[in-house]
Scaffold this motif. Structure first.
Motif, PDB file in Angstrom:
ATOM      1  N   ARG A   6      97.233  -7.115 -16.461  1.00  9.91           N
ATOM      2  CA  ARG A   6      96.191  -6.426 -17.205  1.00  9.91           C
ATOM      3  C   ARG A   6      96.002  -7.029 -18.586  1.00  9.91           C
ATOM      4  O   ARG A   6      94.925  -6.970 -19.159  1.00  9.91           O
ATOM      5  CB  ARG A   6      96.542  -4.940 -17.298  1.00  9.91           C
ATOM      6  CG  ARG A   6      95.455  -4.102 -17.973  1.00  9.91           C
ATOM      7  CD  ARG A   6      95.648  -2.622 -17.706  1.00  9.91           C
ATOM      8  NE  ARG A   6      95.445  -2.330 -16.298  1.00  9.91           N
ATOM      9  CZ  ARG A   6      95.603  -1.114 -15.762  1.00  9.91           C
ATOM     10  NH1 ARG A   6      95.959  -0.116 -16.526  1.00  9.91           N
ATOM     11  NH2 ARG A   6      95.400  -0.925 -14.469  1.00  9.91           N
ATOM     12  N   SER A   7      97.048  -7.628 -19.150  1.00 14.21           N
ATOM     13  CA  SER A   7      96.929  -8.228 -20.484  1.00 14.21           C
ATOM     14  C   SER A   7      95.906  -9.349 -20.495  1.00 14.21           C
ATOM     15  O   SER A   7      95.237  -9.588 -21.497  1.00 14.21           O
ATOM     16  CB  SER A   7      98.285  -8.751 -20.953  1.00 14.21           C
ATOM     17  OG  SER A   7      98.747  -9.787 -20.111  1.00 14.21           O
ATOM     18  N   GLU A  58      89.220  -2.080 -18.385  1.00 12.57           N
ATOM     19  CA  GLU A  58      90.608  -2.503 -18.160  1.00 12.57           C
ATOM     20  C   GLU A  58      91.177  -1.805 -16.932  1.00 12.57           C
ATOM     21  O   GLU A  58      91.856  -2.415 -16.103  1.00 12.57           O
ATOM     22  CB  GLU A  58      91.460  -2.180 -19.387  1.00 12.57           C
ATOM     23  CG  GLU A  58      91.191  -3.082 -20.574  1.00 12.57           C
ATOM     24  CD  GLU A  58      92.032  -2.691 -21.783  1.00 12.57           C
ATOM     25  OE1 GLU A  58      92.903  -1.804 -21.641  1.00 12.57           O
ATOM     26  OE2 GLU A  58      91.834  -3.283 -22.859  1.00 12.57           O
ATOM     27  N   ARG A  94      85.713  -0.018 -23.016  1.00 11.34           N
ATOM     28  CA  ARG A  94      86.742  -1.057 -22.904  1.00 11.34           C
ATOM     29  C   ARG A  94      87.924  -0.569 -22.064  1.00 11.34           C
ATOM     30  O   ARG A  94      88.407  -1.287 -21.184  1.00 11.34           O
ATOM     31  CB  ARG A  94      87.212  -1.456 -24.302  1.00 11.34           C
ATOM     32  CG  ARG A  94      88.198  -2.595 -24.333  1.00 11.34           C
ATOM     33  CD  ARG A  94      88.426  -3.065 -25.758  1.00 11.34           C
ATOM     34  NE  ARG A  94      89.335  -4.207 -25.778  1.00 11.34           N
ATOM     35  CZ  ARG A  94      89.535  -4.967 -26.840  1.00 11.34           C
ATOM     36  NH1 ARG A  94      88.885  -4.717 -27.955  1.00 11.34           N
ATOM     37  NH2 ARG A  94      90.376  -5.986 -26.787  1.00 11.34           N
ATOM     38  N   VAL A 152      93.118  -9.382 -18.823  1.00 12.53           N
ATOM     39  CA  VAL A 152      91.814  -8.727 -18.914  1.00 12.53           C
ATOM     40  C   VAL A 152      91.585  -8.241 -20.336  1.00 12.53           C
ATOM     41  O   VAL A 152      90.518  -8.415 -20.920  1.00 12.53           O
ATOM     42  CB  VAL A 152      91.747  -7.551 -17.920  1.00 12.53           C
ATOM     43  CG1 VAL A 152      90.414  -6.828 -18.056  1.00 12.53           C
ATOM     44  CG2 VAL A 152      91.933  -8.063 -16.500  1.00 12.53           C
ATOM     45  N   ARG A 153      92.609  -7.642 -20.935  1.00 11.24           N
ATOM     46  CA  ARG A 153      92.491  -7.142 -22.299  1.00 11.24           C
ATOM     47  C   ARG A 153      92.208  -8.295 -23.260  1.00 11.24           C
ATOM     48  O   ARG A 153      91.419  -8.153 -24.194  1.00 11.24           O
ATOM     49  CB  ARG A 153      93.775  -6.415 -22.689  1.00 11.24           C
ATOM     50  CG  ARG A 153      93.680  -5.678 -24.020  1.00 11.24           C
ATOM     51  CD  ARG A 153      94.942  -4.877 -24.309  1.00 11.24           C
ATOM     52  NE  ARG A 153      95.119  -3.803 -23.346  1.00 11.24           N
ATOM     53  CZ  ARG A 153      96.105  -3.764 -22.450  1.00 11.24           C
ATOM     54  NH1 ARG A 153      97.002  -4.735 -22.415  1.00 11.24           N
ATOM     55  NH2 ARG A 153      96.213  -2.776 -21.607  1.00 11.24           N
TER      56      ARG A 153
END
Length: 272
Positions: free
Chosen positions: A68-69, A57, A53, A71-72
């Motif tokens: 990026r949040s 990311e 994971r 994608v998370r």
């Protein structure tokens, strides 16, 4: 993209990724050819889940919606056996795994490294809203009174502009989807939940699970085409979300559809 022709990417499968045959067949059967944005999930050994994971990311970084949040948020996990997990991946990653040759070389290499290091196997077409994971759409609640003049599904619903206009004409909303939390709260304030099934991310829903509807409405994202944006068109991943509407139209074959967007829709660097 056919991949191995089985619904699963053709890559080495270590013994640790073995599944019950019925579950394996169910996951493979989720593959869809209706043209939506890429979706899927990686089958990852428990001991490799955290590193896989994190690597994904880092690989896609801010390539999805700019942070990026995002994608998370997309990397949702489901436990399928005591030692195996399904990691639902964002469209960026699913697209690379479906067709590595079509992806930018640097991105394809980063995703391949992340997946290869974990010994993961990709199941294309697996969606988060699925009875397999205890997240099936609820059924459409019956409504007393005379039948409606027509039914409609509202996707990229915003705060319900289409619904506001269609209900006075005798229409009944049988499904609504809106990802933005603020817009979804406003929608719920106007039309409290409890009648029609609702979803956030439309790409997480199997088209076959939607109730039948006569009309599909959508105000799909305008940022890639707006004069106030970059006008990147289809180069912006949000500009690809119209493909979800194509998927629903092919799968459900409604009598009509009604979409809206900005006037500059056809004027971007990669216009429709």
């Amino acid at each position: 993209v056919e991949g191995c022709g089985t619904g699963m990417r053709c890559m080495p499968e270590p013994a640790t990724t073995s599944l019950d045959a019925a579950l394996d067949a169910a996951l493979r059967s989720r593959r869809s050819d209706h043209g939506g944005v890429p979706v899927g999930a990686l089958l990852v050994p428990k001991r490799k889940l955290t590193s896989c994971r994190a690597a994904l990311e880092a690989a896609v970084g801010d390539l999805r919606h700019g942070t990026r949040s995002d994608v998370r948020h997309a990397l949702v996990v489901d436990r399928v056996t005591p030692d195996m997990f399904l990691l639902h991946v964002p469209a960026t990653v699913a697209g690379v795994l479906d067709d590595p040759a079509a992806a930018p070389a640097e991105l394809a290499a980063a995703v391949a490294s992340a997946v290869g290091a974990s010994g993961a196997v990709f199941y294309s077409g697996v969606r988060r809203c699925d009875a397999l994971f205890g997240r099936a759409l609820p059924p459409l609640a019956p409504r007393p009174g005379p039948p409606e003049a027509f039914t409609f599904a509202e996707v990229f619903a915003g705060i319900g502009g289409f619904r506001l206009g269609l209900e006075p004409l005798g229409g009944r909303c049988v499904f609504a989807a809106e990802l933005d939390r603020a817009a979804s709260r406003a929608y719920g304030a106007h039309w409290p939940a409890g009648g029609e099934p609702r979803a956030g991310d439309i790409s997480s829903v199997h088209a076959a699970d939607l109730p039948a509807f006569d009309l599909l409405t959508a105000g799909f994202p305008c940022q890639p085409f707006s004069d106030r944006g970059s006008k990147a068109g289809l180069l912006d991943l949000r500009g690809q979300l119209y493909r979800e509407l194509v998927r629903l139209l092919f799968a459900r074959q409604p009598a009509a559809f009604l979409f809206e967007n900005v006037a500059s829709l056809t004027e971007g660097r990669t216009p429709y």
